[in-house]
Design an enzyme around this catalytic site. Structure first.
Site, PDB file in Angstrom:
ATOM      1  N   GLY A   1       0.777  -1.245   0.000  1.00  0.00           N
ATOM      2  CA  GLY A   1       0.000   0.000   0.000  1.00  0.00           C
ATOM      3  C   GLY A   1       0.804   1.290   0.000  1.00  0.00           C
TER       4      GLY A   1
ATOM      5  NE  ARG B   1     -13.304 -11.661 -13.527  1.00  0.00           N
ATOM      6  CZ  ARG B   1     -12.374 -11.477 -14.465  1.00  0.00           C
ATOM      7  NH1 ARG B   1     -11.114 -11.384 -14.125  1.00  0.00           N
ATOM      8  NH2 ARG B   1     -12.700 -11.413 -15.727  1.00  0.00           N
TER       9      ARG B   1
ATOM     10  CG  MET C   1      -1.338  -8.448  -6.192  1.00  0.00           C
ATOM     11  SD  MET C   1      -0.240  -7.597  -7.337  1.00  0.00           S
ATOM     12  CE  MET C   1       0.638  -9.001  -7.982  1.00  0.00           C
TER      13      MET C   1
ATOM     14  CG  HIS D   1       2.611  -1.952 -15.285  1.00  0.00           C
ATOM     15  ND1 HIS D   1       2.352  -3.212 -14.784  1.00  0.00           N
ATOM     16  CD2 HIS D   1       3.681  -2.080 -16.119  1.00  0.00           C
ATOM     17  CE1 HIS D   1       3.219  -4.067 -15.309  1.00  0.00           C
ATOM     18  NE2 HIS D   1       4.034  -3.418 -16.114  1.00  0.00           N
TER      19      HIS D   1
ATOM     20  CG  ASP E   1     -11.670  -5.716 -22.247  1.00  0.00           C
ATOM     21  OD1 ASP E   1     -10.628  -5.197 -22.717  1.00  0.00           O
ATOM     22  OD2 ASP E   1     -12.625  -6.079 -22.949  1.00  0.00           O
TER      23      ASP E   1
ATOM     24  CD  GLN F   1      10.445   9.740 -10.656  1.00  0.00           C
ATOM     25  OE1 GLN F   1       9.643  10.517 -11.161  1.00  0.00           O
ATOM     26  NE2 GLN F   1      11.437  10.140  -9.870  1.00  0.00           N
TER      27      GLN F   1
END
Ligand code: GRF
Length: 204
Positions: free
Chosen positions: A14, A67, A92, A111, A144, A175
Site C-alpha cells: 500500500g 468473479r 493483484m 504499473h 478489459d 516516481q
C-alpha cells in the site's frame, strides 16, 4: 472545490495508497480516499488506511461463487461510500466486467514499467533482465486487458550499470509515488479526456 471521492483497491503493502492519502491530507489534490478495499485480509494497506482514519474493508473472493459475485460486493462497498474514482494500487487481480461497467474510464492502475513494454507481474524485474537503459512507471485507465488501457502519465528512470533489480524497483517506486497522486489530481480537476486510445490533458 469539493473533494473527489476515491476508493482504493489494494492487495499488499500500500505505498501508493499512502502517497495518495498523503497528497490528499496535505491539500495537494482535491480528492480524498473514502474507502480502501482489499482482497487480502492481511494486506498492510489496510493498516495504513486505518491509521489514517479511513474505512478499510476486506472482501475475499473465496467467499463468493464467481468473479461477478465478488465484484458486485466490491461495487456495493464502493457505492456505499459514494466513490467516484477507483484507484488500483497493487491490486493483484484482473478487473472483470462488473467493475468496468460501473466505473468506465473512472478506474486507474499504476504499473511499474513503461507500458506497453513489460506488462503483467514484476515489470521492474522484466525490464532489468531484458537490459533496457530506461524504464519507469505508467498510470493508465483500466480496460478489459492486462495493463492495456489508455495511458495517463508516465515517468522515466535510467537503469544504471551497477543496479540490481531491487535498485531499479526502488527508483521506479519513487516516481510512482509522484505520478499516481498527480493523475488523481488531473482527474479530480476534470482535466482528463479519453479520446479513443489517447488521454488528452486539458490545459488550465
Ligand atoms: C507497485 O510497484 C505498482 O506499480 C504495482 O504494484 C506495486 C504496488 O506497491 N502495480 P504498493 O502496494 O503500492 O506499495
Amino acid at each position: 472545490m469539493s473533494l473527489l471521492k476515491v476508493g482504493v483497491l489494494a492487495s499488499g503493502r500500500g505505498s501508493n495508497l499512502q502517497a495518495i492519502m498523503d497528497a490528499s491530507r496535505e491539500g495537494k489534490i482535491p480528492a480524498e480516499v473514502v474507502v480502501v478495499i482489499s482482497d487480502q485480509g492481511d494486506a498492510y494497506a489496510l493498516e495504513r488506511a486505518r491509521s489514517a482514519g479511513i474505512t478499510a474493508v476486506v472482501v475475499e473472493p473465496a467467499g463468493f461463487p464467481s468473479r461477478e459475485a465478488y465484484e458486485e460486493q466490491v461495487v456495493a462497498v464502493l457505492q456505499k461510500y459514494g466513490v467516484e474514482l477507483v484507484c488500483l494500487a497493487g491490486y493483484m487481480r484482473l478487473v472483470g466486467r462488473v467493475l468496468l461497467k460501473v466505473y468506465p474510464n473512472k478506474m486507474m492502475n499504476i504499473h511499474p514499467a513503461l507500458l506497453p513494454a513489460f506488462p503483467g507481474l514484476h515489470g521492474q524485474q522484466q525490464a532489468w533482465e531484458y537490459g533496457v537503459r530506461y524504464s519507469g512507471c505508467t498510470v493508465h485507465f483500466v480496460d478489459d486487458g492486462m495493463d492495456t488501457g489508455p495511458i495517463i502519465l508516465q515517468a522515466v528512470v535510467p537503469v544504471l550499470p551497477e543496479d540490481t533489480g531491487d535498485d531499479l524497483a526502488a527508483r521506479i517506486l519513487e516516481q510512482e509515488h509522484i505520478i499516481y497522486p498527480e493523475a488523481v489530481n488531473l482527474f479530480a480537476r476534470g482535466r482528463l479526456e479519453v479520446v479513443g486510445r489517447k488521454v488528452m490533458i486539458i490545459q488550465n
